[in-house]
Design an enzyme around this catalytic site. Structure first.
Site, short mmCIF file in Angstrom:
data_model
loop_
_atom_site.label_atom_id
_atom_site.label_comp_id
_atom_site.label_asym_id
_atom_site.label_seq_id
_atom_site.Cartn_x
_atom_site.Cartn_y
_atom_site.Cartn_z
N GLU A 159 42.71 -5.71 33.80
CA GLU A 159 41.72 -5.16 32.87
C GLU A 159 41.38 -6.09 31.71
O GLU A 159 41.61 -5.75 30.53
CB GLU A 159 42.19 -3.81 32.33
CG GLU A 159 42.38 -2.77 33.43
CD GLU A 159 42.79 -1.40 32.89
OE1 GLU A 159 42.98 -1.25 31.67
OE2 GLU A 159 42.90 -0.47 33.70
N TYR A 161 39.11 5.44 36.06
CA TYR A 161 39.59 6.66 35.44
C TYR A 161 38.47 7.69 35.22
O TYR A 161 38.64 8.86 35.47
CB TYR A 161 40.30 6.35 34.10
CG TYR A 161 41.64 5.69 34.37
CD1 TYR A 161 42.77 6.45 34.61
CD2 TYR A 161 41.75 4.31 34.44
CE1 TYR A 161 43.99 5.87 34.90
CE2 TYR A 161 42.97 3.70 34.74
CZ TYR A 161 44.08 4.48 34.97
OH TYR A 161 45.28 3.90 35.28
N GLU A 196 44.44 1.12 40.25
CA GLU A 196 44.90 2.17 39.35
C GLU A 196 43.96 3.36 39.44
O GLU A 196 42.74 3.18 39.50
CB GLU A 196 44.91 1.73 37.87
CG GLU A 196 46.02 0.81 37.49
CD GLU A 196 46.02 0.50 36.00
OE1 GLU A 196 45.55 1.33 35.19
OE2 GLU A 196 46.50 -0.60 35.66
O1 IFM Z 1 48.49 2.69 31.13
C1 IFM Z 1 47.27 2.09 31.34
C2 IFM Z 1 47.43 0.79 32.10
O2 IFM Z 1 48.30 -0.08 31.46
C3 IFM Z 1 46.10 0.09 32.24
N1 IFM Z 1 45.11 0.98 32.78
C4 IFM Z 1 44.99 2.31 32.21
C5 IFM Z 1 46.34 2.98 32.13
C6 IFM Z 1 46.20 4.38 31.52
O3 IFM Z 1 45.68 4.29 30.24
#
Ligand code: IFM
Length: 452
Positions: A167, A295, A355
């Site tokens: 990220e 997300y 993620e």
């Molecule tokens: O915890 C974080 C992660 O380190 C990077 N992406 C988003 C996650 C949730 O906020």
């Protein structure tokens, strides 16, 4: 309607974590200080005053955590390597004890039948490099490549694929523009060199990894950008936000050029930091896969004040929210992936969701069980959306949920819990939640479908 069981044959199932969020042991075995050690110790920097000093104590309890992963039946584990364990000051000779930890972890994973998928940088820059300018300094890109080579030379006989950065957008914006994360700088648009130097570091490291025969990925935080209306002003604001959040990090990698940032008053040189040949380096080795961290979508309207940024964030209404307050929109994942495929066409490599997950205010019930139905709903919805994206022709290869265990959630400390496994931070006791059993059963059922 397709669902998660329709995900393709050979689909890879995993979980994700990151070093500073789980390892603890910040002063052990020669690890140097990272920007997060320094930032988190500043009063008020982290909501509940916690730090990653102990976190989940994964450094000492990794064997127990690998056992939890084995019981899930995972294909892969995405974790990150702490640069300050390998090079305590970010440069020079490697620290043997730091490398030895990841040796042990990789061996334990392989013994459990799990493929290690390490991320080389997940925000814990050695503080000594920050003292020299951090990612604002071009030299950090070269130091990153040197560090990546050290790690690849040690673990590369057992690690087939690497993620260079996690990220870079979030690290640039939260760390260098807004000061919400380490290193806590508030440079606003002057933070842009941190984007370019991270990407340059990616390019240099990717070339070195490729030379060694490894596969290379990067994990970007991507969001579908929704315009608040069809008005010209809202559409222009949405395009400006899309350029900053998404395209700034995918266009150079996949197209070899930066997007139009004129809405920010910024030219193609990103404020004078792009040198001839840089973009070729960033795009040249190509990507074996694009990691997508998803997300939620972002809704954008025209700014209400003429000066300042060329967009304003608008509420997404009428959808559930996570404990963090983030809108839950599973179909946003399908829309994002189909949009990437439409935008980049053949230049888009296969996609792995590196993620996806949600924070839930879950606590053990009196009988010790942890019921996190909102997380199960979130994961199920997003995996169904992923199956739809695959059916619409997007090449999706795997899904790594965030996260295996509750952990240190950056500026939110221990207050936001993303794990499939509950951690009692007093005792370090791990308790699998309801979502853990659900994920295990799903993995088995999806595989069984193709075994018949
Ligand atoms: O915890 C974080 C992660 O380190 C990077 N992406 C988003 C996650 C949730 O906020």
């Amino acid at each position: 309607m397709l669902n998660r069981l329709d995900l393709p044959a050979g689909f890879r199932w995993g979980v994700s974590t990151a070093a500073y969020q789980v390892e603890g042991a910040v002063d052990e075995d020669g690890r140097g200080p990272s920007i997060w050690d320094v930032f988190a110790s500043r009063p008020g920097a982290v909501r509940d005053g916690s730090t990653g000093r102990v976190a989940c104590d994964h450094y000492h309890r990794y064997a127990e955590d690998v056992e939890l992963m084995r019981e899930l039946g995972l294909d892969g584990y995405r974790f990150s390597i702490a640069w300050p364990r390998i090079q305590p000051t970010g440069r020079g000779t490697a620290n043997p004890a730091g490398l030895a930890f990841y040796d042990r972890l990789v061996d334990a994973l392989l013994a459990a039948g799990i493929t290690p998928l390490p991320t080389l940088f997940h925000w814990d820059l050695p503080q000594a490099l920050e003292d020299g300018g951090g990612w604002l300094a071009r030299d950090t890109a070269y130091r990153f490549a040197e560090y990546s080579e050290i790690v690849a030379d040690r673990l590369g006989d057992r690690v087939p694929a690497w993620i260079t950065l996690n990220e870079p957008f979030v690290h640039m914006v939260y760390g260098y523009a807004l000061g919400i994360h380490a290193p806590g700088r508030t440079l606003m648009l002057d933070a842009l060199p941190a984007a370019h130097h991270q990407l340059l570091g990616h390019g240099l490291a990717a070339a070195a990894l490729r030379e060694r025969g490894h596969e290379v990925m990067i994990a970007n935080n991507l969001t579908p950008v929704w315009s608040a209306s069809d008005s010209e002003a809202d559409l222009a604001a949405a395009a400006a936000y899309d350029a900053l959040h998404n395209r700034l990090f995918t266009d150079p990698l996949l197209l070899g050029r930066y997007p139009d940032l004129s809405a920010y008053g910024v030219g193609e040189d990103l404020g004078d930091c792009v040198r001839p040949g840089d973009l070729k380096l960033i795009a040249a080795p190509g990507l074996d896969g694009l990691g997508v961290n998803y997300y939620n979508p972002t809704r954008i309207a025209a700014p209400t004040e003429p000066a300042g940024l060329p967009f304003a964030e608008a509420e997404i209404e009428g959808v559930p929210r996570t404990a963090f307050g983030w809108p839950v929109v599973p179909d946003g994942l399908r829309g994002l992936l189909v949009g990437l495929r439409d935008r980049y066409g053949d230049a888009l490599p296969p996609i792995t969701i590196t993620e996806n997950g949600c924070s839930v205010a879950d606590e053990p019930a009196p009988d010790g069980t942890v019921h996190d139905q909102p997380r199960i709903n979130y994961l199920a919805g997003h995996l169904d959306a992923l199956a739809e994206a695959a059916a619409q022709g997007v090449d999706v290869r795997g899904y790594y949920t965030w996260s295996l265990i509750d952990n240190f959630e950056w500026a939110e400390g221990l207050s936001q819990k993303f794990g499939l496994v509950h951690v009692d931070f007093e005792t370090q006791r791990r308790t699998p939640k309801a979502s853990y059993g659900w994920y295990r059963d799903l993995i088995a059922a999806q595989r069984a479908r193709y075994a018949q």
